[in-house]
Write a protein that holds these residues in place. Structure first.
Motif, PDB file in Angstrom:
ATOM      1  N   GLU A  91       0.981  35.208  29.415  1.00  0.00           N
ATOM      2  CA  GLU A  91       1.874  35.375  30.548  1.00  0.00           C
ATOM      3  C   GLU A  91       1.666  34.244  31.538  1.00  0.00           C
ATOM      4  O   GLU A  91       0.526  33.843  31.790  1.00  0.00           O
ATOM      5  CB  GLU A  91       1.568  36.696  31.246  1.00  0.00           C
ATOM      6  CG  GLU A  91       2.806  37.365  31.800  1.00  0.00           C
ATOM      7  CD  GLU A  91       2.462  38.670  32.495  1.00  0.00           C
ATOM      8  OE1 GLU A  91       2.810  39.731  31.958  1.00  0.00           O
ATOM      9  OE2 GLU A  91       1.823  38.596  33.570  1.00  0.00           O
ATOM     10  N   SER A  92       2.752  33.741  32.098  1.00  0.00           N
ATOM     11  CA  SER A  92       2.611  32.683  33.083  1.00  0.00           C
ATOM     12  C   SER A  92       2.748  33.279  34.485  1.00  0.00           C
ATOM     13  O   SER A  92       2.983  34.468  34.643  1.00  0.00           O
ATOM     14  CB  SER A  92       3.645  31.580  32.840  1.00  0.00           C
ATOM     15  OG  SER A  92       4.955  32.109  32.881  1.00  0.00           O
ATOM     16  N   SER A  93       2.640  32.435  35.487  1.00  0.00           N
ATOM     17  CA  SER A  93       2.506  32.903  36.870  1.00  0.00           C
ATOM     18  C   SER A  93       3.755  33.628  37.380  1.00  0.00           C
ATOM     19  O   SER A  93       4.855  33.427  36.871  1.00  0.00           O
ATOM     20  CB  SER A  93       2.241  31.706  37.788  1.00  0.00           C
ATOM     21  OG  SER A  93       3.430  30.939  37.917  1.00  0.00           O
ATOM     22  N   PRO A  94       3.592  34.448  38.414  1.00  0.00           N
ATOM     23  CA  PRO A  94       4.741  35.140  39.021  1.00  0.00           C
ATOM     24  C   PRO A  94       5.861  34.180  39.444  1.00  0.00           C
ATOM     25  O   PRO A  94       7.032  34.450  39.207  1.00  0.00           O
ATOM     26  CB  PRO A  94       4.124  35.814  40.254  1.00  0.00           C
ATOM     27  CG  PRO A  94       2.701  36.025  39.881  1.00  0.00           C
ATOM     28  CD  PRO A  94       2.318  34.869  39.012  1.00  0.00           C
ATOM     29  N   ASP A  95       5.480  33.045  40.033  1.00  0.00           N
ATOM     30  CA  ASP A  95       6.499  32.080  40.451  1.00  0.00           C
ATOM     31  C   ASP A  95       7.316  31.575  39.271  1.00  0.00           C
ATOM     32  O   ASP A  95       8.537  31.442  39.346  1.00  0.00           O
ATOM     33  CB  ASP A  95       5.854  30.870  41.148  1.00  0.00           C
ATOM     34  CG  ASP A  95       5.647  31.113  42.633  1.00  0.00           C
ATOM     35  OD1 ASP A  95       5.088  30.231  43.301  1.00  0.00           O
ATOM     36  OD2 ASP A  95       6.034  32.204  43.110  1.00  0.00           O
TER      37      ASP A  95
ATOM     38  N   PHE B 146       6.468  22.673  24.958  1.00  0.00           N
ATOM     39  CA  PHE B 146       5.910  22.000  26.121  1.00  0.00           C
ATOM     40  C   PHE B 146       4.424  22.294  26.171  1.00  0.00           C
ATOM     41  O   PHE B 146       3.991  23.412  25.887  1.00  0.00           O
ATOM     42  CB  PHE B 146       6.560  22.517  27.413  1.00  0.00           C
ATOM     43  CG  PHE B 146       8.020  22.215  27.490  1.00  0.00           C
ATOM     44  CD1 PHE B 146       8.954  23.237  27.471  1.00  0.00           C
ATOM     45  CD2 PHE B 146       8.476  20.911  27.580  1.00  0.00           C
ATOM     46  CE1 PHE B 146      10.308  22.966  27.528  1.00  0.00           C
ATOM     47  CE2 PHE B 146       9.835  20.629  27.637  1.00  0.00           C
ATOM     48  CZ  PHE B 146      10.753  21.667  27.614  1.00  0.00           C
ATOM     49  N   LEU B 147       3.644  21.287  26.534  1.00  0.00           N
ATOM     50  CA  LEU B 147       2.227  21.515  26.768  1.00  0.00           C
ATOM     51  C   LEU B 147       2.075  21.912  28.230  1.00  0.00           C
ATOM     52  O   LEU B 147       2.606  21.247  29.117  1.00  0.00           O
ATOM     53  CB  LEU B 147       1.420  20.237  26.471  1.00  0.00           C
ATOM     54  CG  LEU B 147       0.987  19.994  25.018  1.00  0.00           C
ATOM     55  CD1 LEU B 147      -0.006  21.065  24.546  1.00  0.00           C
ATOM     56  CD2 LEU B 147       2.175  19.961  24.070  1.00  0.00           C
ATOM     57  N   THR B 148       1.395  22.995  28.471  1.00  0.00           N
ATOM     58  CA  THR B 148       1.283  23.480  29.835  1.00  0.00           C
ATOM     59  C   THR B 148      -0.178  23.736  30.183  1.00  0.00           C
ATOM     60  O   THR B 148      -1.072  23.415  29.396  1.00  0.00           O
ATOM     61  CB  THR B 148       2.153  24.739  30.039  1.00  0.00           C
ATOM     62  OG1 THR B 148       2.165  25.087  31.410  1.00  0.00           O
ATOM     63  CG2 THR B 148       1.625  25.911  29.226  1.00  0.00           C
ATOM     64  N   ALA B 149      -0.415  24.261  31.364  1.00  0.00           N
ATOM     65  CA  ALA B 149      -1.801  24.417  31.824  1.00  0.00           C
ATOM     66  C   ALA B 149      -1.900  25.542  32.835  1.00  0.00           C
ATOM     67  O   ALA B 149      -0.923  25.870  33.514  1.00  0.00           O
ATOM     68  CB  ALA B 149      -2.269  23.119  32.469  1.00  0.00           C
ATOM     69  N   LYS B 150      -3.122  26.107  32.937  1.00  0.00           N
ATOM     70  CA  LYS B 150      -3.393  27.129  33.956  1.00  0.00           C
ATOM     71  C   LYS B 150      -3.091  26.591  35.350  1.00  0.00           C
ATOM     72  O   LYS B 150      -2.862  27.355  36.279  1.00  0.00           O
ATOM     73  CB  LYS B 150      -4.871  27.542  33.918  1.00  0.00           C
ATOM     74  CG  LYS B 150      -5.261  28.495  32.835  1.00  0.00           C
ATOM     75  CD  LYS B 150      -5.360  29.927  33.346  1.00  0.00           C
ATOM     76  CE  LYS B 150      -5.679  30.946  32.265  1.00  0.00           C
ATOM     77  NZ  LYS B 150      -5.117  30.674  30.946  1.00  0.00           N
ATOM     78  N   ALA B 151      -3.116  25.298  35.498  1.00  0.00           N
ATOM     79  CA  ALA B 151      -2.922  24.678  36.805  1.00  0.00           C
ATOM     80  C   ALA B 151      -1.629  25.096  37.485  1.00  0.00           C
ATOM     81  O   ALA B 151      -1.513  25.024  38.707  1.00  0.00           O
ATOM     82  CB  ALA B 151      -2.943  23.152  36.666  1.00  0.00           C
ATOM     83  N   HIS B 152      -0.645  25.549  36.693  1.00  0.00           N
ATOM     84  CA  HIS B 152       0.643  25.941  37.290  1.00  0.00           C
ATOM     85  C   HIS B 152       0.490  27.194  38.144  1.00  0.00           C
ATOM     86  O   HIS B 152       1.373  27.539  38.921  1.00  0.00           O
ATOM     87  CB  HIS B 152       1.690  26.188  36.196  1.00  0.00           C
ATOM     88  CG  HIS B 152       1.592  27.546  35.559  1.00  0.00           C
ATOM     89  ND1 HIS B 152       0.728  27.832  34.527  1.00  0.00           N
ATOM     90  CD2 HIS B 152       2.231  28.710  35.853  1.00  0.00           C
ATOM     91  CE1 HIS B 152       0.846  29.112  34.197  1.00  0.00           C
ATOM     92  NE2 HIS B 152       1.747  29.676  34.986  1.00  0.00           N
ATOM     93  N   TRP B 153      -0.635  27.904  37.963  1.00  0.00           N
ATOM     94  CA  TRP B 153      -0.875  29.196  38.608  1.00  0.00           C
ATOM     95  C   TRP B 153      -1.861  28.988  39.749  1.00  0.00           C
ATOM     96  O   TRP B 153      -3.010  28.596  39.507  1.00  0.00           O
ATOM     97  CB  TRP B 153      -1.460  30.164  37.574  1.00  0.00           C
ATOM     98  CG  TRP B 153      -1.366  31.613  37.933  1.00  0.00           C
ATOM     99  CD1 TRP B 153      -1.587  32.184  39.159  1.00  0.00           C
ATOM    100  CD2 TRP B 153      -1.071  32.689  37.041  1.00  0.00           C
ATOM    101  NE1 TRP B 153      -1.427  33.547  39.083  1.00  0.00           N
ATOM    102  CE2 TRP B 153      -1.114  33.888  37.800  1.00  0.00           C
ATOM    103  CE3 TRP B 153      -0.765  32.768  35.679  1.00  0.00           C
ATOM    104  CZ2 TRP B 153      -0.857  35.145  37.242  1.00  0.00           C
ATOM    105  CZ3 TRP B 153      -0.517  34.013  35.119  1.00  0.00           C
ATOM    106  CH2 TRP B 153      -0.558  35.191  35.891  1.00  0.00           C
TER     107      TRP B 153
END
Lengths: 125, 222
Positions: A91-95, B146-153
Motif C-alpha cells: 500500500e502506498s501513502s494516503p496522499d 515504475f521504480l518507487t520508494a518509501k520516501a514518497h511517504w
C-alpha cells in the motif's frame, strides 16, 4: 465509422515497485554529500548482512533486480496493478491514494510532458 | 514470452543485474536499453555492454537518451514507434522506468525545458515516454513498471528533513524551491517526484481499466 480506442490498452497494467533499501546502490554515491558516500563505504556495504536483521527491506541490487524483472515483464502478478514491495502487493501513502491529488497530477502532467490527444493512443487524457 | 522491453537508466546498479537476469530468463525478449551517455568511455555503459556480451539473449540495443530533455524523449518515442512499424522491433511487452536522478549535494537547477531537474527526470519524462508509447504494445497487452520508494511517504525515510507533499499550486513542483539545505531540499524534490509518479499511476490505471475489452467491439461489427 466511429474511431474506436485501441482495446489492447485495457490489458496494459501499470505497477510501481519498491526494490528495497539497496545498500550498494550507485545512487548513494552520485550527487550526494560525503557523509552518505562514507556511510555506504564503511557501514552499508560491509555490514549489509548484519543490517538485514534490523531491516528486512535491506537487500543488494542484484537480489532486487530479479524481482523487478519478473514483475516488469508481467511474469509475476500478471494482470495486476498498483503498488508492490518488490513482489509483494503493498500500500502506498494516503496522499498518493487521494483521488483528487491523482486527478490534478494527471491533468498537469500531460501539460508538462507535452502530451495531447494527438500524440497518445489513450483518449481520456 | 516475446516482445520488446524498454529499460531506462539501463547502466544503473539495479538495471545491470536486471538486464542479465532478463537475458537469462527470457531470452526471446528484445531489449532497448537507454542510457544518458552511450560513449565508449562511460564506465557504467561499458559494464552494461559487458553483460550483454557475456549473457546470451535476444538482440539488445543501447540508445542514448537524456531524460532531462523532453525533445529527446519524444524523439526516442518517435524512433520506437517507427521501429515497430517497420519491423525493426517487435511490439512492446514492457517499459521499465528505472532511470533515477537526485541531487543532495549542490543547489537545484532547471532542465532546458524549464522544469526542476529531479522532477522532470523522475516523473515528467516518464509521463512523456509512457503516454507516447502506450499504443505500441503487443495485442495481448503488457506492463509498465515504475521504480518507487518509501520516501514518497512522509516520515518513512530517515534521510528526510522536509516531508513530500503535493502543493495546491502544482507549478511549485517544477520550480527550484528556495533554500540552502541542498540535502534536505534535494531529498524532498526526489520524494515529491516519487509521490507524483504514484498519483499518476493510479489515475492512468483507472483510465486503462475503463477502455472496453476487445470482446465488446465485436458487438458493434455484427
Amino acid at each position: 465509422m466511429i474511431n474506436l480506442q485501441d482495446p489492447t490498452l485495457s490489458h496494459i497494467t501499470i505497477v510501481a515497485t519498491e526494490p528495497g533499501d539497496l545498500g550498494d546502490s550507485r545512487a548513494l554515491r552520485t550527487n550526494t554529500p560525503g557523509t552518505l558516500v562514507n556511510l555506504q563505504r564503511f557501514v552499508l556495504r560491509p555490514l549489509g548482512p548484519v543490517l538485514r536483521f534490523l531491516n528486512p527491506a535491506m537487500r543488494t541490487s542484484a537480489e532486487a533486480a530479479e524481482g523487478v524483472i519478473e514483475l516488469g515483464v508481467g511474469e509475476a502478478h500478471p494482470g495486476e496493478r498498483g503498488y508492490f514491495n518488490l513482489l509483494e502487493k503493498g500500500e502506498s501513502s494516503p496522499d498518493s491514494l487521494d483521488k483528487n491529488i491523482q486527478e490534478r497530477i494527471w491533468s498537469k502532467s500531460a501539460e508538462w510532458a507535452r502530451i495531447t490527444k494527438d500524440n497518445t493512443a489513450l483518449r481520456d487524457i | 514470452m516475446e516482445g520488446t522491453v524498454i529499460i531506462t537508466g539501463a547502466n544503473g546498479s539495479l538495471a545491470i543485474p536486471a538486464v542479465a537476469h532478463l537475458r537469462r530468463r527470457f531470452p526471446k525478449l528484445r531489449t532497448i536499453l537507454t542510457v544518458r551517455n552511450a560513449a565508449e568511455s562511460d564506465v557504467n555503459t561499458a559494464r552494461l555492454r559487458n553483460v550483454i556480451a557475456e549473457v546470451p539473449g535476444a538482440e539488445a540495443s543501447i540508445y542514448e537518451l537524456d531524460l532531462a530533455s523532453l525533445a529527446d524523449v519524444h524523439k526516442f518515442a518517435d524512433h520506437v514507434i517507427a521501429g515497430i512499424a517497420d519491423g525493426t522491433y517487435p511490439a512492446l511487452r514492457s517499459i521499465i522506468c528505472n532511470a533515477f536522478y537526485w541531487n543532495l549535494a549542490t543547489a537545484g537547477g532547471l532542465t532546458e525545458d524549464g522544469y526542476e531537474k529531479t522532477f522532470q527526470i523522475n516523473h515528467i519524462a516518464n509521463v512523456a515516454l509512457v503516454m507516447r508509447l502506450i499504443g505500441s504494445f503487443q495485442p495481448t497487452g503488457g506492463r509498465i513498471t515504475f521504480l518507487t520508494a518509501k520516501a514518497h511517504w512522509p516520515g518513512k525515510n530517515p534521510l528526510q528533513t522536509y516531508p513530500p507533499a503535493i502543493p495546491d499550486d502544482l507549478d511549485l513542483l517544477v520550480q527550484v524551491s528556495p533554500g540552502s539545505d541542498h540535502t534536505g531540499l534535494g531529498f524532498q524534490r526526489y520524494a515529491n517526484s516519487k509521490l507524483a509518479s504514484l498519483a499518476h499511476m493510479y489515475a492512468l490505471n483507472r483510465r486503462l481499466e475503463k477502455v472496453p475489452a476487445p470482446e465488446v467491439y465485436l458487438l458493434y461489427t455484427a
